[in-house]
Design a protein around this motif. Sequence first.
Motif, PDB file in Angstrom:
ATOM      1  N   GLU A 509       0.826  -1.201   0.000  1.00 38.26           N
ATOM      2  CA  GLU A 509       0.000   0.000   0.000  1.00 38.26           C
ATOM      3  C   GLU A 509       0.871   1.266   0.000  1.00 38.26           C
ATOM      4  N   GLU A 510       0.252   2.350  -0.431  1.00 36.56           N
ATOM      5  CA  GLU A 510       0.899   3.665  -0.355  1.00 36.56           C
ATOM      6  C   GLU A 510       0.891   4.132   1.096  1.00 36.56           C
ATOM      7  N   VAL A 511       1.950   4.871   1.487  1.00 37.43           N
ATOM      8  CA  VAL A 511       2.044   5.304   2.883  1.00 37.43           C
ATOM      9  C   VAL A 511       2.858   6.592   2.963  1.00 37.43           C
ATOM     10  N   ARG A 512       2.538   7.401   3.966  1.00 42.58           N
ATOM     11  CA  ARG A 512       3.279   8.641   4.217  1.00 42.58           C
ATOM     12  C   ARG A 512       3.518   8.755   5.716  1.00 42.58           C
ATOM     13  N   GLU A 513       4.774   8.958   6.123  1.00 34.07           N
ATOM     14  CA  GLU A 513       5.128   9.129   7.531  1.00 34.07           C
ATOM     15  C   GLU A 513       6.226  10.181   7.657  1.00 34.07           C
ATOM     16  N   VAL A 514       6.307  10.795   8.834  1.00 35.02           N
ATOM     17  CA  VAL A 514       7.398  11.725   9.153  1.00 35.02           C
ATOM     18  C   VAL A 514       8.314  11.025  10.153  1.00 35.02           C
ATOM     19  N   THR A 532       5.359   5.025  -2.605  1.00 40.97           N
ATOM     20  CA  THR A 532       4.342   4.607  -3.576  1.00 40.97           C
ATOM     21  C   THR A 532       4.767   3.299  -4.220  1.00 40.97           C
ATOM     22  N   PRO A 533       3.906   2.274  -4.241  1.00 46.43           N
ATOM     23  CA  PRO A 533       4.286   0.998  -4.839  1.00 46.43           C
ATOM     24  C   PRO A 533       4.291   1.059  -6.362  1.00 46.43           C
ATOM     25  N   VAL A 534       5.175   0.246  -6.967  1.00 46.95           N
ATOM     26  CA  VAL A 534       5.242   0.098  -8.424  1.00 46.95           C
ATOM     27  C   VAL A 534       5.015  -1.375  -8.729  1.00 46.95           C
ATOM     28  N   THR A 535       4.116  -1.669  -9.638  1.00 51.46           N
ATOM     29  CA  THR A 535       3.748  -3.054  -9.932  1.00 51.46           C
ATOM     30  C   THR A 535       4.288  -3.486 -11.285  1.00 51.46           C
ATOM     31  N   THR A 542       6.748  -4.757  -7.033  1.00 52.21           N
ATOM     32  CA  THR A 542       8.154  -5.141  -7.161  1.00 52.21           C
ATOM     33  C   THR A 542       9.095  -4.070  -6.639  1.00 52.21           C
ATOM     34  N   ARG A 543       8.640  -2.853  -6.608  1.00 54.23           N
ATOM     35  CA  ARG A 543       9.495  -1.745  -6.159  1.00 54.23           C
ATOM     36  C   ARG A 543       8.656  -0.719  -5.410  1.00 54.23           C
ATOM     37  N   TYR A 544       9.338   0.134  -4.688  1.00 54.65           N
ATOM     38  CA  TYR A 544       8.700   1.287  -4.065  1.00 54.65           C
ATOM     39  C   TYR A 544       9.464   2.539  -4.461  1.00 54.65           C
ATOM     40  N   ILE A 545       8.728   3.554  -4.857  1.00 52.65           N
ATOM     41  CA  ILE A 545       9.308   4.875  -5.106  1.00 52.65           C
ATOM     42  C   ILE A 545       9.116   5.697  -3.838  1.00 52.65           C
ATOM     43  N   GLY A 546      10.197   6.258  -3.333  1.00 52.13           N
ATOM     44  CA  GLY A 546      10.126   7.086  -2.134  1.00 52.13           C
ATOM     45  C   GLY A 546      10.401   8.543  -2.458  1.00 52.13           C
ATOM     46  N   VAL A 547       9.537   9.416  -1.999  1.00 51.60           N
ATOM     47  CA  VAL A 547       9.749  10.863  -2.137  1.00 51.60           C
ATOM     48  C   VAL A 547      10.065  11.396  -0.744  1.00 51.60           C
TER      49      VAL A 547
END
Length: 603
Positions: A509-514, A532-535, A542-547
């Motif tokens: 799942e998508e997630v946002r934390e400080v 954000t997940p990448v499928t 298979t991957r996660y993009i982190g901002v």
Amino acid sequence: MSGVRAVLDDRSVTSVFQPIVELDSGTVVAYEALARGPEGPLHAPDDLFAAARAEGCLTELDQACRAAALRGAVRAGLLAPLTVFVNVEPDALDEEPLATLFDRTDRWAGSLQVVLEITERALAARPAELLRTVARVREHGWAVALDDVGAESLSLAFMPLLRPDVVKLDLRLVQERPGPAIAEIMNAVNAYAESSGAVLLAEGIENDQHLATARALGATLGQGWLFGRPGTGLAAGRRAGALRLPPPHPVDPPCDAVSPFACLPPGAPVREAPKALLVEVSKQLERQAMRLGETSVLVTAFQTAGHVTPATRLRYRDVVERVGFVAALAEDLTGEPIPGLRNADLRADDPVRSEWDIVVLSPHFSAALLARDLGDTGAESERRFAFALTYERDTVVRAARALLSRVAPRPEEPTAPAPAAVPRLNVPLGAGDPGEGLLHRALAAIDTGVTVVDLRLPDQPLVYVNPAFERMSGHPAAEVLGRNCRFLQLPDTDPAAVGRLRAAIEAGEEVREVLLNGRADGSTWWNECHLTPVTDADGRVTRYIGVQTDVTAQVEAERALVTEQERSRRYELQLARLDARLGSARVPLPAQTSTDSPGLSRS
């Protein structure tokens, strides 16, 4: 025949000697022997030793260099009261050089005083072998120097374990601009010198400014071009004197012959507790080690490999990321249970097999939980142990040495695979767009950190970071690619927020934390992390993009506002309480007569 083996056969390894001086008097008290190969491509020591590794004759070269140093010192007249510093190559420490370390030196006994230089790399790579070597060195009457202290944080943690007579400060400490890292090293080495009587020697002194810095750091000995370059014999025009070292250490019994629990001094208070309590105390010491960071050593004994549960492995992934040296001992614990975790497979008859131990050691902190199994049966968590929780430094050091003397050598590290390429994002590009090249340039230009984690690889490592992330974290890409991003977390990072991140990733799942994160220089920053997940084509994550966004200023402003609001509420409460007390103490004044107040009479 050519190469290093030809050099060994020809005995063409030689030594040059650089003076070591007493800073207050300028007297030369010692010389360091520096190896040189024959003229040509193998003349420089770095090239010579690199070639020896490639040819598989590192041990033979190490022995040849030490023999050349001792022969050359005698030939050059570097005899008592002078001292000669010689080196041992960390990777050559095994049973063979241990037996031949002093080969053919007895004939110089009484005329040649020797200090053996060891680096922290040696203890990190082969702790058991090095501890045996140091014991043999002291039995032979030689002293020990810890070299390059400050080049790596781990050298500070290993100082009390090696108990060096001389601490050699890395040249960058006197040549670079002072900063937090140098201050930390200065505090650690001065604390050790004060408690042990060890001598501090500063390397790389090339001018008067370096000399002044060396004195300020606490060094009483110096080495560098200001005092003389390496030569073939005695330094011309300089007085010679004796090197004053601390009194010899008493000879300890072999470390691997004792257990940590047996290191407790007579009369130490011993209590009883179930294993459930000891596990919680162990976790607390693990957290303490993580707060201490790269300058700490943590070694544990778990009895059997079955006690290294999946939860333990998960916990120790974080420990390994943050602590300088971590090792675990247990029966049947083989291989590398977790990347970076050193191990030892205990024999069934090893006394440590019946103990539950954890030791934490750093320059300014020491603690050990030392427990012995009482042999109970029944529920695992209720098994009783006799235990002591001690912070007495000498006891902790002895216990740490007992455990480290059993740790296996570091396994050969396989060649790391090249970092994976940046995954293609499933973002449609318009006709005529340059495609991925444009995407890379855009990621490099923005001020927001962007990271990519590959869930298909072991331990879910980072496979891409953009320049903004490098600037925010202080970590260059070369240091972080291939690592799990948990290395950014600190002991004070909110575990609940970390838990929510992990749960979201496991669920895809998508997630946002400080999160509170640490920079390479030791400072902290608040990271608003949006994952954000990448499928793939089958819909699997298979991957996660982190901002990553640095929100430190915002968090600090919010905290300052909350602090000010709390302060205002406290003031209001204090005023209300004061008003209530004044109200209850207020008594009506009696009517005054003319005799009471002359002023009223006149009015």
